[in-house]
Design a protein around this motif. Structure first.
Motif, mmCIF file in Angstrom:
data_model
loop_
_atom_site.group_PDB
_atom_site.id
_atom_site.type_symbol
_atom_site.label_atom_id
_atom_site.label_comp_id
_atom_site.label_asym_id
_atom_site.label_seq_id
_atom_site.Cartn_x
_atom_site.Cartn_y
_atom_site.Cartn_z
ATOM 1 N N GLY A 57 0.768 -1.239 0.000
ATOM 2 C CA GLY A 57 0.000 0.000 0.000
ATOM 3 C C GLY A 57 0.795 1.282 0.000
ATOM 4 O O GLY A 57 0.212 2.359 0.113
ATOM 5 N N GLY A 58 2.111 1.246 -0.143
ATOM 6 C CA GLY A 58 2.896 2.477 -0.151
ATOM 7 C C GLY A 58 3.217 2.922 -1.563
ATOM 8 O O GLY A 58 2.438 2.716 -2.505
ATOM 9 N N ASP A 59 4.379 3.556 -1.737
ATOM 10 C CA ASP A 59 4.829 3.953 -3.068
ATOM 11 C C ASP A 59 5.229 2.706 -3.856
ATOM 12 O O ASP A 59 5.858 1.794 -3.319
ATOM 13 C CB ASP A 59 6.026 4.889 -2.972
ATOM 14 N N VAL A 60 4.902 2.692 -5.140
ATOM 15 C CA VAL A 60 5.194 1.530 -5.985
ATOM 16 C C VAL A 60 5.873 1.995 -7.272
ATOM 17 O O VAL A 60 5.371 2.899 -7.950
ATOM 18 C CB VAL A 60 3.920 0.747 -6.342
ATOM 19 N N VAL A 61 7.001 1.376 -7.597
ATOM 20 C CA VAL A 61 7.661 1.577 -8.889
ATOM 21 C C VAL A 61 7.521 0.280 -9.677
ATOM 22 O O VAL A 61 7.815 -0.803 -9.162
ATOM 23 C CB VAL A 61 9.152 1.935 -8.717
ATOM 24 N N TYR A 62 7.055 0.371 -10.934
ATOM 25 C CA TYR A 62 6.909 -0.824 -11.759
ATOM 26 C C TYR A 62 7.712 -0.690 -13.045
ATOM 27 O O TYR A 62 8.043 0.419 -13.487
ATOM 28 C CB TYR A 62 5.437 -1.101 -12.081
ATOM 29 N N TYR A 63 8.026 -1.828 -13.651
ATOM 30 C CA TYR A 63 8.806 -1.866 -14.879
ATOM 31 C C TYR A 63 7.887 -1.579 -16.062
ATOM 32 O O TYR A 63 7.082 -2.416 -16.463
ATOM 33 C CB TYR A 63 9.461 -3.241 -15.024
ATOM 34 N N LYS A 64 8.004 -0.392 -16.613
ATOM 35 C CA LYS A 64 7.029 0.050 -17.617
ATOM 36 C C LYS A 64 7.326 -0.468 -19.029
ATOM 37 O O LYS A 64 6.508 -0.274 -19.928
ATOM 38 C CB LYS A 64 6.940 1.575 -17.641
ATOM 39 N N ASP A 65 8.479 -1.129 -19.236
ATOM 40 C CA ASP A 65 8.796 -1.670 -20.559
ATOM 41 C C ASP A 65 8.261 -3.091 -20.748
ATOM 42 O O ASP A 65 8.652 -3.785 -21.684
ATOM 43 C CB ASP A 65 10.314 -1.660 -20.776
ATOM 44 N N TRP A 66 7.406 -3.525 -19.853
ATOM 45 C CA TRP A 66 6.700 -4.796 -20.003
ATOM 46 C C TRP A 66 5.283 -4.513 -20.484
ATOM 47 O O TRP A 66 4.676 -3.546 -20.027
ATOM 48 C CB TRP A 66 6.623 -5.511 -18.643
ATOM 49 N N PRO A 67 4.743 -5.321 -21.391
ATOM 50 C CA PRO A 67 5.363 -6.411 -22.146
ATOM 51 C C PRO A 67 6.254 -5.874 -23.272
ATOM 52 O O PRO A 67 6.261 -4.676 -23.551
ATOM 53 C CB PRO A 67 4.168 -7.162 -22.717
ATOM 54 N N LYS A 68 6.928 -6.779 -23.940
ATOM 55 C CA LYS A 68 7.793 -6.389 -25.048
ATOM 56 C C LYS A 68 6.938 -5.799 -26.166
ATOM 57 O O LYS A 68 5.963 -6.415 -26.605
ATOM 58 C CB LYS A 68 8.563 -7.607 -25.555
ATOM 59 N N PRO A 69 7.258 -4.585 -26.630
ATOM 60 C CA PRO A 69 6.435 -3.917 -27.642
ATOM 61 C C PRO A 69 6.272 -4.750 -28.912
ATOM 62 O O PRO A 69 7.197 -5.418 -29.367
ATOM 63 C CB PRO A 69 7.213 -2.625 -27.926
ATOM 64 N N GLY A 70 5.064 -4.699 -29.453
ATOM 65 C CA GLY A 70 4.774 -5.370 -30.710
ATOM 66 C C GLY A 70 4.428 -6.839 -30.596
ATOM 67 O O GLY A 70 4.104 -7.477 -31.598
ATOM 68 N N THR A 71 4.462 -7.387 -29.376
ATOM 69 C CA THR A 71 4.177 -8.809 -29.194
ATOM 70 C C THR A 71 2.687 -9.045 -28.961
ATOM 71 O O THR A 71 1.907 -8.107 -28.779
ATOM 72 C CB THR A 71 4.978 -9.364 -28.010
ATOM 73 N N HIS A 72 2.329 -10.324 -28.914
ATOM 74 C CA HIS A 72 0.937 -10.707 -28.656
ATOM 75 C C HIS A 72 0.439 -10.131 -27.339
ATOM 76 O O HIS A 72 -0.661 -9.570 -27.264
ATOM 77 C CB HIS A 72 0.837 -12.241 -28.634
ATOM 78 N N LEU A 73 1.257 -10.253 -26.295
ATOM 79 C CA LEU A 73 0.846 -9.759 -24.980
ATOM 80 C C LEU A 73 0.757 -8.236 -24.959
ATOM 81 O O LEU A 73 -0.106 -7.665 -24.285
ATOM 82 C CB LEU A 73 1.838 -10.249 -23.913
ATOM 83 N N TRP A 74 1.632 -7.581 -25.675
ATOM 84 C CA TRP A 74 1.643 -6.115 -25.716
ATOM 85 C C TRP A 74 0.324 -5.576 -26.286
ATOM 86 O O TRP A 74 -0.218 -4.596 -25.781
ATOM 87 C CB TRP A 74 2.826 -5.647 -26.561
ATOM 88 N N TRP A 75 -0.199 -6.216 -27.329
ATOM 89 C CA TRP A 75 -1.450 -5.777 -27.937
ATOM 90 C C TRP A 75 -2.646 -6.011 -27.034
ATOM 91 O O TRP A 75 -3.691 -5.387 -27.203
ATOM 92 C CB TRP A 75 -1.665 -6.482 -29.278
ATOM 93 N N ARG A 76 -2.503 -6.897 -26.054
ATOM 94 C CA ARG A 76 -3.624 -7.235 -25.186
ATOM 95 C C ARG A 76 -3.482 -6.635 -23.790
ATOM 96 O O ARG A 76 -4.177 -7.050 -22.858
ATOM 97 C CB ARG A 76 -3.747 -8.764 -25.088
ATOM 98 N N THR A 77 -2.576 -5.680 -23.630
ATOM 99 C CA THR A 77 -2.321 -5.080 -22.317
ATOM 100 C C THR A 77 -2.417 -3.562 -22.402
ATOM 101 O O THR A 77 -1.864 -2.952 -23.318
ATOM 102 C CB THR A 77 -0.927 -5.471 -21.797
ATOM 103 N N ASN A 78 -3.107 -2.967 -21.440
ATOM 104 C CA ASN A 78 -3.214 -1.514 -21.349
ATOM 105 C C ASN A 78 -2.689 -1.091 -19.974
ATOM 106 O O ASN A 78 -3.295 -1.404 -18.950
ATOM 107 C CB ASN A 78 -4.669 -1.076 -21.522
ATOM 108 N N HIS A 79 -1.564 -0.393 -19.935
ATOM 109 C CA HIS A 79 -0.952 -0.013 -18.666
ATOM 110 C C HIS A 79 -1.895 0.802 -17.789
ATOM 111 O O HIS A 79 -1.895 0.668 -16.566
ATOM 112 C CB HIS A 79 0.340 0.778 -18.923
ATOM 113 N N GLU A 80 -2.691 1.667 -18.395
ATOM 114 C CA GLU A 80 -3.590 2.504 -17.599
ATOM 115 C C GLU A 80 -4.669 1.678 -16.902
ATOM 116 O O GLU A 80 -5.175 2.075 -15.851
ATOM 117 C CB GLU A 80 -4.228 3.576 -18.486
ATOM 118 N N ASP A 81 -5.021 0.552 -17.494
ATOM 119 C CA ASP A 81 -6.005 -0.322 -16.874
ATOM 120 C C ASP A 81 -5.365 -1.294 -15.887
ATOM 121 O O ASP A 81 -5.996 -1.701 -14.912
ATOM 122 C CB ASP A 81 -6.751 -1.126 -17.947
ATOM 123 N N TYR A 82 -4.122 -1.663 -16.142
ATOM 124 C CA TYR A 82 -3.455 -2.676 -15.323
ATOM 125 C C TYR A 82 -2.798 -2.092 -14.082
ATOM 126 O O TYR A 82 -2.931 -2.637 -12.983
ATOM 127 C CB TYR A 82 -2.422 -3.411 -16.171
#
Length: 423
Positions: A388-413
């Motif tokens: 519940g405190g400050d959180v830093v996440y790896y924003k270069d996930w998923p790898k751009p242009g991949t199957h998972l990248w097209w199915r992921t929205n950072h603002e929603d996740y």
């Protein structure tokens, strides 16, 4: 003419067979919205879920019998203790400040940190009065429409936490009754209240609702009640937007069943770490920063090609420096599926590595820190949410242009207050 007659008879025969199958299928489940044909693993998991549904309707629920689950040793009991610990409140941070170099921030004062003996727990103190108030508030909408809602059973603990949390939030938004089977892992791991039904009533039929993408918020879930039917949600429902309306409830639901034992083990680990580092004799108070580094050791190459990339060591170095510029007297706690890599690539004078083999205890450890640096995966996500405190996440996930990248929205996740950072 004879040939045409044979063709007509052939079409009528197979049309009748197809109609019979369709009627049989619809008698139990009706497909709703966009249907995405599942892969083989998903089909197998779905079959297990539907078998469990039938079993739950026929058998009397036994919520205190945990069977022969491999995690039985840490799932038995229903301990509830007062465990309120002061925590450092999240700060409002501008992501634009992180786009360039990390700027030096004013160190937090002593009164804003957390005392060494009062480490933050990933649970809240719940008195009998609070439990009664929570139950009363929930029962005001549970069973109010006569419609029920369930999820499938996909993935491991982190995935199933998303499934339960999203189902609960969607249920409240639609005034539907959430159902969690008596033998569900989430119920065995956490203190899910008993007023959440353990099974469907006899005769209830579910329609299937398929989410459109992996980590996208699907706003069709806001109006499920208008269809007037009970629903099974498929598949992962990984968006904070599904359950931001019930976060206070979920912080009570996601208290570990073995919280008292977990607290003792985690406190002993923290105390020993401070003693080894000579931090226990200092007057400054300690801020615990949890780091979860997942390297996907259990994934195959073709899965990595689908977008499941990993954070480089430079990401952790940058994130650790970020927290050092904000807080003083820090202790970093590292958890990973590849601890040997971490010991070579994530180093600091004040760092200790997770000593626990139990994944649920490890999740409690991550949630017991004040702030979090996460990599990829739902284990990271929920450890940070529990802390519940400050959180830093790896924003270069998923790898751009991949199957998972097209199915992921950072603002929603990722929740809006969490901070994205590159490697």
């Amino acid at each position: 003419m004879a040939t045409a007659a044979k063709i007509v008879r052939f079409l009528v025969f197979f049309g009748a067979i197809g109609l019979t199958v369709l009627v049989w299928y619809s008698d139990t489940f009706i497909r709703v919205g966009n249907f995405h044909p599942p892969d083989m693993k998903t089909r197998e998991s779905l079959m297990k879920t539907e078998t469990a549904l039938v079993t739950a309707r026929e058998e009397k629920p036994t919520p205190r019998h945990w069977g022969s689950d491999t995690t039985q040793s840490h799932l038995q009991g229903n301990i509830s203790m007062s465990n309120k610990f002061p925590i450092t409140s999240p700060r409002s941070l501008d992501r634009r400040d992180l786009a360039s170099e990390i700027k030096l921030n004013t160190l937090k004062t002593k009164t804003e940190s957390v005392k060494t003996e009062n480490m933050h727990e990933a649970h809240r103190s719940v008195s009998p009065d609070m439990e009664a108030a929570l139950e009363k508030r929930s029962k005001s909408w549970i069973n109010s429409t006569g419609l029920f809602i369930m999820t499938g059973v996909f993935g491991r603990t982190g995935n199933r936490m998303f499934e339960y949390a999203s189902m609960y939030g969607i249920a409240k938004r639609n005034n539907m009754t959430p159902v969690l089977l008596a033998n569900a892992e989430v119920r065995r791991v956490f203190q899910i209240p008993d007023y959440i039904p353990h099974s469907l009533p006899p005769g209830v039929k579910l329609v299937k609702f398929h989410e459109k993408k992996y980590a996208f918020y699907d706003n069709r879930t806001e109006t499920l009640c208008k269809k007037g039917q009970s629903v099974q949600l498929l598949y992962y429902l990984q968006s904070w937007k599904y359950f931001h309306n019930v976060e206070d409830d979920l912080k009570q639901h996601f208290r570990f069943r073995k919280e008292a034992e977990f607290r003792r083990e985690i406190k002993a680990f923290f105390d020993n770490a401070l003693l080894e580092l000579g931090m226990n004799n200092k007057r400054e108070e300690v801020t615990y920063i949890g780091i979860h580094a997942r390297n996907w050791k259990d994934l195959r190459t073709n899965t990595l090609e689908r977008g499941y990339n990993v954070a480089p060591s430079s990401y952790y170095t940058k994130a650790m420096r970020y927290f050092e510029n904000i807080y003083k007297n820090i202790l970093f706690i590292v958890l990973s599926d590849d601890m040997s890599w971490c010991k070579e690539n994530i180093q600091h004078p004040r760092i200790r590595y997770n000593p626990f083999n139990d994944p649920i205890l490890s999740l409690a450890l991550l949630g017991s820190c004040n702030h979090t640096i996460i990599s990829v995966g739902t284990f990271s996500w929920w450890g940070a949410w529990l802390a519940g405190g400050d959180v830093v996440y790896y924003k270069d996930w998923p790898k751009p242009g991949t199957h998972l990248w097209w199915r992921t929205n950072h603002e929603d996740y990722f929740p809006p207050k969490w901070i994205g950072m590159s490697g």
